[in-house]
Design a protein around this motif. Structure first.
Motif, PDB file in Angstrom:
ATOM      1  N   TYR A 152       8.522 -29.907   3.675  1.00 19.71           N
ATOM      2  CA  TYR A 152       8.524 -28.472   3.406  1.00 19.71           C
ATOM      3  C   TYR A 152       7.228 -27.827   3.913  1.00 19.71           C
ATOM      4  N   THR A 196       4.253 -29.928   2.412  1.00 15.78           N
ATOM      5  CA  THR A 196       4.234 -30.478   1.059  1.00 15.78           C
ATOM      6  C   THR A 196       5.481 -31.316   0.776  1.00 15.78           C
ATOM      7  N   SER A 225       7.273 -30.906  -1.981  1.00 12.80           N
ATOM      8  CA  SER A 225       8.224 -30.100  -2.750  1.00 12.80           C
ATOM      9  C   SER A 225       8.289 -28.687  -2.203  1.00 12.80           C
ATOM     10  N   GLU A 240      12.338 -25.333   5.288  1.00 13.26           N
ATOM     11  CA  GLU A 240      12.694 -26.742   5.157  1.00 13.26           C
ATOM     12  C   GLU A 240      13.630 -27.136   6.290  1.00 13.26           C
TER      13      GLU A 240
END
Length: 244
Positions: A163, A172, A174, A183
């Motif tokens: 992401y 990251t 999350s 994403e």
């Protein structure tokens, strides 16, 4: 005190009947504002005012009075004459966009020699390359100029960091809690563009116009989030109409 320096014109405004005020990114003195007197006294094509367009490269002899915001120019001449830039609407649009980005990234009077050298080389490549190669040029300038000014999206798209979080400024594990949510294939594209070390590499990244515009929007958003007082880009609608 007099100084010799290279300069790249970012913006020119007419002043009075015969003069102009130019914002110039200088190699030696950083971003400076100059009053250039008497350059609009003739309509001849040889008028030196014709050298003072956005993205023109100059050799200059300038005065520096640190207590003043508006400096004076003793003399100037072209340091590089473009061969194709002013003939191609698309190339000129990219150059104007790049100059507006610099206006937002450079601190007044703060020398940035690496950024200057990068911009000089970029403009010469923009002038030299065939117009069909330049669709990704705005992305390259935006990413690399931001990096040299201290703003860089860190990390890469990997299975462990899939992401792109523009608020955190990094890849990251999350998804960000704030938009934009980047994403999958889009995050991979942003990563490949961000990692491209040179123009040859970024030109080779094939994108649709929609993908290219989305990537451009994301990198602009990144700078808006992290650069103080980053304003709306007036050149963006023109650039996208020309290229995308």
């Amino acid at each position: 005190m007099l100084h010799k320096t290279k300069g790249i014109v970012l913006r020119t405004i007419k002043y009075g009947e015969t003069s102009v005020i130019c914002s110039v990114f200088t190699e030696l003195l950083g971003l400076q504002s100059y009053m250039i007197k008497g350059v609009r006294t003739t309509k001849s094509r040889t008028s030196k005012a014709n050298l003072l367009f956005s993205s023109s490269m100059l050799d200059m002899v300038v005065y520096l009075q640190p207590q003043k915001n508006l400096q004076l120019v003793k003399e100037f001449q072209a340091a590089y004459l473009y061969r194709t830039m002013q003939e191609h609407v698309a190339k000129n649009g990219v150059a104007v966009f790049a100059m507006e980005i610099l206006m937002q990234l450079i601190a007044d009077h703060d020398p940035a020699p690496e950024l200057f050298a990068f911009t000089e080389g970029f403009l010469k490549q923009l002038d030299a390359r065939p117009v069909q190669d330049i669709a990704n040029f705005p992305l390259f300038f935006l990413i690399q100029a931001g990096r040299l000014a201290g703003y860089h999206l860190s990390g890469n798209y990997t299975p462990d960091t899939p992401y792109a979080d523009l608020h955190e400024g990094r890849y990251t594990a999350s998804l960000s809690i704030l938009p934009p949510f980047i994403e999958g294939a889009e995050a991979d594209t942003i990563s490949r563009l961000n990692a491209a070390p040179d123009l040859d590499t970024i030109v080779g990244i094939r994108l649709s116009n929609t993908e290219r515009r989305q990537a451009l929007d994301h990198f602009i958003t990144f700078l808006q989030l992290h650069v103080a007082h980053f304003r709306e880009l007036k050149s963006l609608p023109v650039l996208t109409a020309i290229l995308y």
